[in-house]
Design an enzyme around this catalytic site. Structure first.
Site, PDB file in Angstrom:
ATOM      1  N   ILE A  98       0.894  -1.127  -0.016  1.00 38.47           N
ATOM      2  CA  ILE A  98       0.103  -0.087   0.097  1.00 38.47           C
ATOM      3  C   ILE A  98       0.896   1.267   0.091  1.00 38.47           C
ATOM      4  CG2 ILE A  98      -1.775   1.146   1.419  1.00 38.47           C
ATOM      5  CD1 ILE A  98      -2.794  -1.475   2.120  1.00 38.47           C
ATOM      6  N   TYR A 135      -2.625  -7.454  16.964  1.00 38.04           N
ATOM      7  CA  TYR A 135      -2.740  -6.709  15.641  1.00 38.04           C
ATOM      8  C   TYR A 135      -3.974  -5.873  15.629  1.00 38.04           C
ATOM      9  CZ  TYR A 135      -3.391  -5.858  10.626  1.00 38.04           C
ATOM     10  OH  TYR A 135      -3.445  -5.440   9.510  1.00 38.04           O
ATOM     11  N   SER A 171       1.716   4.064   6.497  1.00 39.51           N
ATOM     12  CA  SER A 171       1.401   2.676   5.967  1.00 39.51           C
ATOM     13  C   SER A 171       2.105   1.665   6.475  1.00 39.51           C
ATOM     14  CB  SER A 171       1.653   2.691   4.302  1.00 39.51           C
ATOM     15  OG  SER A 171       1.187   1.451   3.767  1.00 39.51           O
TER      16      SER A 171
END
Length: 247
Positions: free
Chosen positions: A20, A150, A85
Site C-alpha cells: 500500500i 494486531y 502505511s
C-alpha cells in the site's frame, strides 16, 4: 480546477518500500505531488524513485528505533501531509502472546506514528491545511480470531486519529483513517502462508468484490490527501470489497 490535484504538495509516506505504501507513492506522483518515502529496504526505495522521478526523495529508517524517527524529523523540510502505511501482521491466539510480539507489533503499527507526529508538530515541520492518513484495518473494528494484538494496534490508530482531528482542526489539518480488508500485499501473503489454500479460498468468498489490490487503497488515500476531501476529518473509511457489509 482538479480537486484531486496534489501539485505543490509534499507527502511523507511510511512503509513505502512495498504494498500500500509503494502504491500510495505512485498515486501521489500521478496526481502531481511529491513524496518522501520511508522504509528499511534501500533497494526498493531506489527503485521507487527511479520510477517516479528525482523530485521525490527517500529516507531509510527503522521505525521501531526512536533515533531513526528523530533523524527523519531532523532531515525533512516542511511537509503537507503524512501517510502511515508501515505495519506488521502476526496471527497469535491469546495463549501465544509474548512481550516480544506485543512490543514489536505496537512499536511499528502504532508507537512509531505517534512519536513521528509528536516530533513533526513540535518542530513545526507540517504546513497548515495538511492532511494525515493512517492505514488501519477492519481487524481494528471486528473480532477476528487470532488477531488480538494486531487488532489492538490498528484499533488504536482509529482512536487516536479522532483525537488528532480535534486537536489539529485549528490549523485546518485533517486526520483520517482507511481500514482495508484483505489486500494482496507482501505482508498479507506471509500471513496467508500460515493458513491452508482451502481456508483462503473460503475467506475470499466472503468478499463480494474479492480480495483487494494495493492501488484500490492508494487511490482513496490520495482522495483524503487532496482538496476533494477538504470537509472530511476524524473519519474512518472502510475499504473491504463489501466484506463487513454482509451477514
Amino acid at each position: 480546477m482538479n480537486p484531486f490535484d496534489l501539485s505543490g504538495k509534499k507527502i511523507l509516506v511510511t512503509g513505502a518500500s512495498s504494498g500500500i505504501g509503494y502504491e500510495t507513492c505512485l498515486a501521489i506522483a500521478r496526481q502531481g505531488g511529491s513524496f518522501i518515502a520511508i522504509a528499511r529496504r534501500r533497494d526498493f526505495l531506489e527503485k521507487l524513485i527511479e520510477e517516479c522521478g528525482n523530485e521525490n526523495s527517500f529516507i531509510t529508517a527503522d521505525l521501531s528505533k526512536m533515533e531513526d524517527i528523530k533523524s527523519i524529523v531532523d532531515t525533512i523540510e516542511n511537509i503537507d501531509g503524512i501517510v502511515h502505511s508501515a505495519g506488521i501482521v502476526s496471527l497469535a491466539p491469546v495463549k501465544f502472546y509474548s512481550e516480544e510480539l506485543m512490543n514489536e507489533m505496537r512499536s511499528i503499527n502504532f508507537d512509531s506514528i505517534a512519536y513521528l507526529v509528536n516530533l513533526i508538530f513540535k518542530k513545526k515541520k507540517i504546513n497548515k491545511g495538511s492532511s494525515i492518513v493512517l492505514v488501519s484495518s477492519i481487524a481494528g473494528l471486528f473480532g477476528m480470531k487470532g488477531n488480538g494484538i494486531y487488532a489492538a494496534s490498528k484499533g488504536a490508530l482509529i482512536a487516536i486519529s479522532k483525537v488528532w482531528a480535534n486537536e489539529f482542526a485549528s490549523s485546518k489539518t485533517r486526520v483520517n483513517c482507511v481500514s482495508p480488508g484483505m489486500v494482496k500485499t507482501e505482508i498479507t501473503s506471509k500471513s496467508i502462508e500460515d493458513l491452508s489454500l482451502e481456508v483462503i479460498q473460503q475467506d475470499e468468498k466472503k468478499y463480494p468484490l474479492g480480495y483487494g489490490d494495493p492501488v484500490q487503497v492508494a487511490n482513496p488515500i490520495v482522495f483524503l490527501l487532496s482538496e476533494a476531501s477538504s470537509w472530511i476529518t476524524g473519519q474512518n473509511l472502510v475499504l473491504d470489497g463489501g466484506r463487513t457489509s454482509t451477514i
